[in-house]
Each structure stands twice: as structure tokens, then as C-alpha cells.
Design a protein around this motif. Structure first.
Motif: not given
Length: 429
Positions: A417-421, A185-187, A357-362
Motif C-alpha cells: 500500500l505504501i509502495g515500499y521499497p 542480498k537485495d531481496k 514494472g515490479i522490481e525482481p527484489r519486490k
């Protein structure tokens, strides 16, 4: 990295030579069975590093192949295949297509086809299956109007890639989530807000190109009850229900509808479930073989070498995210299969994500986004080949109208580029 060893990557090269080389020579990129290519490459991996005994290398291979995440992925593949086949067999696909076609305004048929393909692929979890279901309708619409056949097919392929990238039962989504240790659900939430602008812009472009065209589509019947299993699977998944329970409930609901309306009797339903599971055997065994091969390559220092190449010029988190995007894109160009490209790239992406440090969902989202973007533009990929075959045109002619895959790539780049999320607040606030 002191363990980095470029020679350990020879199995990857063997796989690409067999799969891509045979495609170039024969003109058919599906002529050489991918599972045979992976098996040969895995054999090469086991034959390397003579300092270690074959017994130890087999143990290492089996450790990777039997990884808990891989086994979970295999079970999910099999359940997803069963649900898709049972729903299709009792007429859910036909009813879903007919319902949505009936409610689309006649002057927005191309946009409507795109939106329908989005819904169907989100429900079915397969882009190719959605194209097979909708392409004949697209051919009929093109024949009744002056709309370009390539434009119509481009709309269908684009919409089909929407669900391929988002569906909870899509093999690409499942693979991306499992390899990165993310929550489905996060992804989904991350992916959805990235691709929604792509879908909106695509709809506007398609509407502009098809302006003034319309056609009278004959009234076609549908049974909304048959669509309920699709809708409930999406709802259950969105509220965070365990994916195993979601798929089992989907199979039970679709089977119950089929038994009640006479589409199935008990034994034919069991046969359909078996057929659906069998249809996922290849991708399941691919996942197992690739995981085992990657574990051997990792042991021999190949993964460390790739990570060194991929990260040696990375200085920022954004650079790391672009590195993951580039790795999966290049792999997809090489293999013409977005699921396989995620399977191969997933472990590397996980290492890069952990390091920066990139989140798994990202990281899961990046893998799925860019592999699907590239896959929807490959003239030798299954999606364009399927649409072109049904329409009787060249797959290359569809590429100029493949707006959605292009927009997905652009939106994916913008998101990086905008760092989302923004990173989740782990304090629970």
C-alpha cells in the motif's frame, strides 16, 4: 490473450485433486507423496495437445525442466542441504540453542524462545528443523510454568517462520530469488525491513501474554566454536559473496570444526555431506518436474489464461502486487508447502512483474512473504503439525497464538500500500 486456453490447466487440477483430495480423504496431507502427484500431473500435461508429437512435447518439457535458473536452484538446494546436515551433525544446532537459552532472562522465556527461533531458523534455513530443535525446550518451559503449551509452540513456530522467510539457505528464499531473477542480498534487505516490525510487535504481544511468568532453566553447556560456521555463512552472504562460495565455505568450515573436535572422521564427514545432499533430492526433483510441467502448460496456453484472469482487473502496479500475493497464498493453501507454492507461482509472478514494472527484489519478496504467512497458519502444514506432535496438542490450538505469521501478512499488505521499497535509481546515484 489469443493463446489463452483454460483446458491447458488440467495438469494443475490433477495435481491439486491428488494432493489435496487424498489429504481430505485420509486426514493426512502428506500421505500422498507430492513428487508422485507432480509426476502424474506432468504425465497428463504431456498427454495433452494431440496436434503436437510426443517427441516435440518431451523436448518442450525438457527445455523447461533444464532451464538455467532451475539448474542453479537445484545445485543451491543440494549445497544448502549438505551445509545444514554437516553443521547439525557436529553439534552446531545444539550449541546455538544452548547458548541463546543460557543468555535469555528467565522472565522473558517465551519472548526469548521466539528470538532464539528467529536466529536458529535464519542460520539453518529451515523452519521445520528449527521447530524440531526448539520444541522440546518449549515443552519443558511450559511444564515448569503455567504458560500455555499452545502459546509456547506458537512462539517457536513464529520464530521459525522468520528464518524460513529470510535465510540465505532457505529453500523458499532460494526459490523466490531464482524464479524472479533477483539478487539474494537485495531481496533480503527488502524482506527484512518488512518483517522486522512484525517481529517486534510479535515480541511485545508475547511478552504481554507471558507477563509475570518465569522458570528456572538448568545450566546447559555449549561450544561457541561450533556456532562460528552459522555466523560466517550469514556474514558472507550479507556482504554479497556468491551463494555457491558461501555454501561451500560453510560446508568446509563446519566440516573442519567437526574433524578437529572429533565429531567426524573423514569418511563420516563425507557420509554426512552425502546425507545432506540426499535430503534435498525431493525438492530438487520437484523443481525440475514442476518447471517442465509449467513449460508444457505455457506452450498450451494455460499460463496466458491464468495471467488474463489474474490481471484483467489490474489497473495499477499495486494491484499487480496484490495479484501476486493472492496467487501464491491460494497456491499455498492448496499445497500446504510454501516452497512448492513459490515454484508453481513463480513463473506467473515473473510475467506479471515484468508487465507492470515490479522490481525482481519486490516480486521475490512478495512471494516469500505471503507464502510463509499462510504456511505458518495452516493446521495441516508441516510446521504446525511438527510442533503439535512434539507438544502432544492439536495443531488447531496453536493457530490463535500464531502472531508472527499474521503480522507478516499485515506488514506485507502495508508495504504494498505504501509502495515500499521505492524503485531503485538505475542511474547509479
Amino acid at each position: 490473450m489469443k493463446n489463452a486456453n483454460p483446458w491447458a490447466l488440467i495438469p494443475f487440477i490433477v495435481f491439486l485433486v491428488l494432493f489435496i483430495g487424498s489429504g481430505i480423504i485420509t486426514g493426512d496431507f502428506y500421505n500422498f507423496p507430492v513428487i508422485v502427484a507432480i509426476t502424474i500431473a506432468a504425465g497428463v500435461a504431456l498427454a495433452m495437445n494431440r496436434r503436437e508429437s510426443l517427441t516435440k512435447k518431451v523436448d518442450i518439457f525438457c527445455k523447461g525442466a533444464g532451464n538455467a535458473n532451475v539448474m542453479l536452484m537445484v545445485i543451491i538446494f543440494i549445497l544448502a542441504g549438505a551445509f545444514s546436515e554437516v553443521a547439525k551433525g557436529m553439534g552446531a544446532v545444539e550449541s546455538a540453542v544452548n547458548l541463546t537459552t543460557s543468555v535469555v532472562p528467565q522472565n522473558l522465556l517465551v519472548v526469548g524462545l521466539f528470538v532464539i527461533a528467529c536466529f536458529i531458523s535464519l542460520s539453518m534455513g529451515t523452519s521445520v528443523g528449527s521447530i524440531v530443535a526448539l520444541a522440546p525446550i518449549g515443552v519443558g518451559i511450559s511444564d515448569q510454568t503455567s504458560l500455555s503449551m499452545a502459546l509456547v509452540m506458537g512462539a517457536i513456530v513464529g520464530g521459525s517462520m522468520f528464518g524460513d522467510n529470510l535465510s540465505f539457505i532457505s529453500d523458499t528464499t532460494i526459490t523466490a530469488v531464482r524464479t524472479q531473477g533477483a539478487q539474494m542480498k537485495d531481496k533480503f534487505k527488502v524482506n527484512f525491513w518488512i518483517v522486522l516490525p512484525a517481529a517486534i510487535v510479535t515480541s511485545i504481544i508475547l511478552g504481554f501474554l507471558a507477563m509475570g511468568e518465569s522458570a528456572q532453566v538448568d545450566h546447559i553447556s555449549y561450544n561457541w566454536i561450533k556456532i562460528v560456521p552459522y555466523v560466517l555463512v550469514i556474514v558472507f552472504a550479507l556482504i554479497g559473496m556468491n551463494v555457491f562460495l558461501v555454501l561451500v565455505l560453510g560446508i568446509v568450515l563446519a566440516g573442519a570444526v567437526g574433524l578437529i573436535d572429533g565429531s567426524y572422521h573423514f569418511m563420516s564427514l563425507m557420509q554426512q555431506i552425502g546425507d545432506g545432499m540426499a535430503g534435498m533430492y525431493e525438492i530438487a526433483f520437484l523443481a525440475i518436474l514442476i518447471a517442465g510441467m509449467v513449460e508444457i502448460i505455457k506452450f498450451n496456453g494455460g499460463i496466458d489464461y491464468i495471467l488474463h484472469l489474474a490481471t484483467r482487473r489490474i489497473k495499477t502496479k499495486k494491484g499487480a502486487e496484490f495479484s501476486i500475493a493472492g496467487l501464491v497464498s491460494l497456491t499455498d493453501v492448496s499445497t500446504a508447502n510454501n516452497t512448492i507454492s513459490i515454484l508453481i507461482t513463480g513463473p506467473l509472478a515473473k510475467n506479471i512483474a515484468d508487465q507492470y514494472g515490479i522490481e525482481p527484489r519486490k516480486s521475490a519478496s512478495i512471494l516469500d512473504l505471503f507464502s510463509c504467512s499462510i504456511q505458518g497458519l495452516l493446521p495441516y502444514g508441516a510446521q504446525l503439525l511438527t510442533a503439535a506432535t512434539v507438544a502432544g496438542i492439536s495443531p488447531i490450538s496453536i493457530i490463535p497464538y500464531s502472531f508472527y505469521p499474521i503480522m507478516v501478512g499485515i506488514c506485507g499488505i502495508i508495504a504494498i500500500l505504501i509502495g515500499y521499497p521505492k524503485k531503485k535509481n538505475t542511474s547509479g546515484e
